[in-house]
Design an enzyme around this catalytic site. Structure first.
Site, mmCIF file in Angstrom:
data_model
loop_
_atom_site.group_PDB
_atom_site.id
_atom_site.type_symbol
_atom_site.label_atom_id
_atom_site.label_comp_id
_atom_site.label_asym_id
_atom_site.label_seq_id
_atom_site.Cartn_x
_atom_site.Cartn_y
_atom_site.Cartn_z
ATOM 1 N N GLU A 205 3.635 10.736 0.051
ATOM 2 C CA GLU A 205 2.388 10.473 0.782
ATOM 3 C C GLU A 205 2.506 10.884 2.238
ATOM 4 O O GLU A 205 1.548 11.434 2.810
ATOM 5 C CB GLU A 205 2.017 8.992 0.665
ATOM 6 C CG GLU A 205 1.499 8.609 -0.708
ATOM 7 C CD GLU A 205 1.126 7.141 -0.801
ATOM 8 O OE1 GLU A 205 1.264 6.412 0.220
ATOM 9 O OE2 GLU A 205 0.688 6.695 -1.888
ATOM 10 N N HIS B 252 -7.168 6.477 -1.620
ATOM 11 C CA HIS B 252 -6.856 5.257 -2.362
ATOM 12 C C HIS B 252 -8.081 4.658 -3.069
ATOM 13 O O HIS B 252 -7.960 3.653 -3.763
ATOM 14 C CB HIS B 252 -6.248 4.209 -1.418
ATOM 15 C CG HIS B 252 -4.861 4.544 -0.964
ATOM 16 N ND1 HIS B 252 -4.617 5.446 0.040
ATOM 17 C CD2 HIS B 252 -3.656 4.093 -1.379
ATOM 18 C CE1 HIS B 252 -3.314 5.537 0.226
ATOM 19 N NE2 HIS B 252 -2.707 4.738 -0.620
#
Length: 326
Positions: A181, A215
């Protein structure tokens, strides 16, 4: 800024590229068949706040085979995103004006050679790595009181190291997810915005919104795990909004660390450490040890004040590519 020099990329190109990075990263877990989740379509009315039990033919995100497939997927996606950055820089490097400017401003290196430097694949000094633990002085002090810090009485190597960090869930939470990430949503995204001549303020406070948006797909899982009802939809909306907020705020911090240090190590270390520590719960901790209320409060206050005062001096690394732009 680079004065009157035309930016190497347009802001529209940077937006499209950052969106592409997010799409590749999140999309990879849906592109791999074994990485996809599978839920029953049956509605289940549950008490407020209660998740339903998993059914036999379902696939949830913590299933070992799902985790393994997703680790492979996001690792592949991360490599693809890095490759895209290298290709973009190589194409820009063919522009004579661009090459001339780069030679003047960065020495006898071209962007293809310096792509590793732009992506932050370089070492950092120790001080940026200490900022996040300083902020968590309160929770660390509570762990000290509970004797659960490494090598204290309540700490166990097998449970607290081998099982926690080297199980398949631990590998995902504490290694693969933070590393991939940060490479994609910090290094790759900030690199393309850097090429647009974007200000540091915009890079710190706008680029993490891509990280937060990535997300949102978790709402799908929440909705199904809580019964596919109106209440489940409400919970999915609220939890996703909260997650978007704190991942964006965390992204502001990691962007600042990346730009100040010029290295991926500080944001990766911060991401790992925060995943390990979880969200601080001072009220709950004090309720367990009311006789330690003053010292726990003091430890939390020390961490917050220390973080505020040491963030700027400790985060800077001499020679950071991004913090010498002006």
């Amino acid at each position: 800024m680079y004065g009157n020099t035309k930016p190497f990329l347009s802001i529209t190109s940077a937006h499209l590229l950052s969106g592409l990075f997010a799409f590749i990263y999140v999309g990879s877990i849906y592109a791999f068949k074994n990485a996809r989740l599978r839920f029953s379509k049956r509605k289940v009315n549950l008490p407020e706040g209660q998740a339903r039990l998993k059914l036999q033919n379902e696939r949830w995100r913590d299933d070992p085979d799902v985790i393994k497939a997703r680790l492979l997927a996001v690792t592949s996606a991360t490599l693809i995103c890095c490759l895209i950055v290298f290709v973009v820089m190589k194409n820009l490097n063919r522009d004579d004006e661009f090459v001339g400017h780069q030679v003047a401003s960065m020495g006898n290196h071209n962007l293809t050679t310096d792509a590793w430097l732009h992506l932050g694949f370089t070492w950092s000094n120790a001080l940026p790595l200490l900022i996040t633990p300083l902020l968590f002085s309160g929770p660390l002090y509570v762990q000290f009181l509970e004797k659960t810090l490494p090598f204290q009485k309540g700490w166990n190597f097998e449970d607290d190291v081998l099982f926690r960090f080297f199980s398949i869930v631990g590998l995902r939470n504490y290694f693969v997810a933070p590393i991939t990430e940060e490479i994609v949503f910090r290094a790759c995204v900030l690199t393309v915005y850097h090429l647009t001549d974007a200000s540091r303020t915009k890079m710190i406070f706008l680029s993490p919104l891509v990280f937060g948006t990535a997300h949102i797909h978790h709402a799908f899982e929440t909705y199904h795990r809580y019964g596919r009802t109106a209440t489940a939809a409400k919970r999915a909306l609220i939890s996703t909004t909260i997650q978007f907020t704190y991942t964006s705020i965390f992204g502001f911090y990691c962007c600042y660390l990346f730009l100040r240090s010029g290295s991926l190590l500080p944001p990766i270390a911060a991401h790992m450490f925060c995943n390990i520590m979880g969200i601080p719960q001072p009220n709950y901790e004090i309720s367990l040890m009311p006789h330690r209320k003053l010292s726990i409060s003091a430890a939390y206050l020390f961490g917050i004040i220390g973080f505020v005062f040491m963030l700027k001096p400790w985060s800077y690394t001499d020679g950071s590519l991004y913090w010498q732009r002006n």
